[in-house]
Enzyme design. Structure first.
Site, PDB file in Angstrom:
ATOM      1  CE  LYS A   1      -3.910  -2.180   0.594  1.00 12.40           C
ATOM      2  NZ  LYS A   1      -4.767  -1.511  -0.537  1.00 12.40           N
ATOM      3  NE  ARG A   2       2.291   5.105  -3.480  1.00  7.70           N
ATOM      4  CZ  ARG A   2       1.653   6.452  -4.429  1.00  7.70           C
ATOM      5  NH1 ARG A   2       2.946   6.682  -4.940  1.00  7.70           N
ATOM      6  NH2 ARG A   2       0.986   6.506  -3.716  1.00  7.70           N
TER       7      ARG A   2
ATOM      8  CG  LEU B   1      -5.933   9.834   5.287  1.00  6.05           C
ATOM      9  CD1 LEU B   1      -5.565   8.918   6.705  1.00  6.05           C
ATOM     10  CD2 LEU B   1      -6.985  10.240   5.406  1.00  6.05           C
TER      11      LEU B   1
ATOM     12  CG  LEU C   1      -7.360   9.051   0.749  1.00  2.94           C
ATOM     13  CD1 LEU C   1      -7.132   9.447  -0.524  1.00  2.94           C
ATOM     14  CD2 LEU C   1      -7.168  10.045   1.469  1.00  2.94           C
TER      15      LEU C   1
ATOM     16  N   GLY D   1      -0.147  13.283   4.516  1.00  3.60           N
ATOM     17  CA  GLY D   1       0.077  12.582   6.059  1.00  3.60           C
ATOM     18  C   GLY D   1       1.501  11.944   6.139  1.00  3.60           C
TER      19      GLY D   1
ATOM     20  CD  GLU E   1      -0.044  16.224   7.596  1.00  5.05           C
ATOM     21  OE1 GLU E   1      -1.372  16.901   8.063  1.00  5.05           O
ATOM     22  OE2 GLU E   1      -1.291  14.693   6.473  1.00  5.05           O
TER      23      GLU E   1
ATOM     24  CD  GLU F   1      -2.980  16.311   1.923  1.00  8.56           C
ATOM     25  OE1 GLU F   1      -2.669  15.375   2.866  1.00  8.56           O
ATOM     26  OE2 GLU F   1      -1.971  16.716   0.948  1.00  8.56           O
TER      27      GLU F   1
ATOM     28  NE  ARG G   1      -6.262  11.195  -3.983  1.00  6.85           N
ATOM     29  CZ  ARG G   1      -5.068  11.819  -4.448  1.00  6.85           C
ATOM     30  NH1 ARG G   1      -5.384  12.572  -5.465  1.00  6.85           N
ATOM     31  NH2 ARG G   1      -3.879  11.306  -5.089  1.00  6.85           N
TER      32      ARG G   1
ATOM     33  N   GLY H   1      -4.577  16.697   8.198  1.00  8.89           N
ATOM     34  CA  GLY H   1      -5.284  16.643   9.446  1.00  8.89           C
ATOM     35  C   GLY H   1      -4.412  15.853  10.137  1.00  8.89           C
TER      36      GLY H   1
END
Length: 267
Positions: free
Chosen positions: A34-35, A73, A75, A118, A121, A141, A144, A149
């Site tokens: 999932k990388r 993230l 998703l 993320g 982040e 983001e 998307r 966050g």
């Protein structure tokens, strides 16, 4: 070290691959298919890891298993959140990434492939970032329909500036590793395959520092940098007094004066 860390170390299918090399703990994000997308499980595992660092760990290296650091993230977990759940989810990320940023020991991120959303982040919560040429940085983001966050709006502008982050989120701009090292995404740029070895080299060097000095750099320096000048100068004086009063500092200064340690020279 806590059970969560021990289990992750023993199980190759765990979300984190945690290993110990002397005083350095390596934490591998372990979702390569999932990388290394960040789901709740991997975030909570990171929180458990940093809450249970052994006393003799002197530095931590975070890296990605496979070809990427993290694509951000997951998703698929976001689609079911309502507003209240979304708020709690973001605050959970904040708690974990704060635990990394305000860790007792320095944290180094070894970056390759995708360092996106993320994942970026998370990298920003580390104290030192080392990138290899395959690394690329993006905040998709805007495309998307979401917003950062995981603390990115606080940490990333301090590294690259508000204008550059605004551009990334509005246009989807992607920065290469070379651009990233020039603009502040990473402090080091290595040859291909060199991010993790360089991160380990730095971690071993940092772990050999006086623990109180490392603590002062991690905890006091950011506060001093954001304080008004007079408050910052007072905090600096107090921290310098505490550090130089430590027995370890006195031993190291004595060794230097007795020519037991090398002088600083250009490398």
């Amino acid at each position: 070290m806590g059970n969560a860390v021990s289990a992750a170390t023993a199980d190759p299918s765990a979300l984190l691959r945690i290993e110990r090399q002397a005083a350095v703990l390596t934490v591998g994000l372990n979702r390569p298919a999932k990388r290394n997308a960040l789901n709740d499980g991997i975030i909570l595992s990171l929180g458990d890891c940093f809450a249970n660092l052994a006393d003799d760990v002197g530095a931590v290296v975070i890296h990605g298993i496979g070809e990427h650091f993290s694509s951000g993230l997951d998703l698929s977990e976001l689609t079911e959140h309502d507003a209240t759940e979304g708020l709690r989810h973001s605050q959970m990320w904040h708690r974990v990434f704060d635990r990394i940023q305000y860790s007792r020991v320095p944290v180094i991120a070894a970056l390759k492939g995708a360092v996106i959303g993320g994942g970026l982040e998370l990298a920003c919560a580390a104290h030192i970032r080392v990138a290899e040429p395959s690394a690329y940085f993006a905040l998709p983001e805007g495309q998307r329909g979401i917003f950062v966050g995981g603390g990115g709006s606080v940490r990333l502008p301090r590294l690259i500036g508000v204008a550059r982050m605004t551009d990334m989120m509005l246009t989807g701009r992607v920065y290469s590793a070379t651009e990233g090292s020039a603009y502040g995404f990473a402090q080091y740029l290595t040859e291909a395959g060199g991010a993790l070895p360089k991160a380990m080299e730095l971690a071993e060097r940092i772990a050999a520092n006086a623990p109180l000095t490392n603590f002062a750099v991690l905890q006091a320096l950011p506060m001093i940098a954001e304080a008004n000048p007079q408050t910052g100068l007072l905090m600096e004086s107090l921290m310098a007094t505490v550090a130089q009063s430590d027995k370890e500092a006195k031993r190291r200064i004595r060794d230097f004066l007795e020519r037991k340690t090398a002088k600083v020279k250009p490398t």
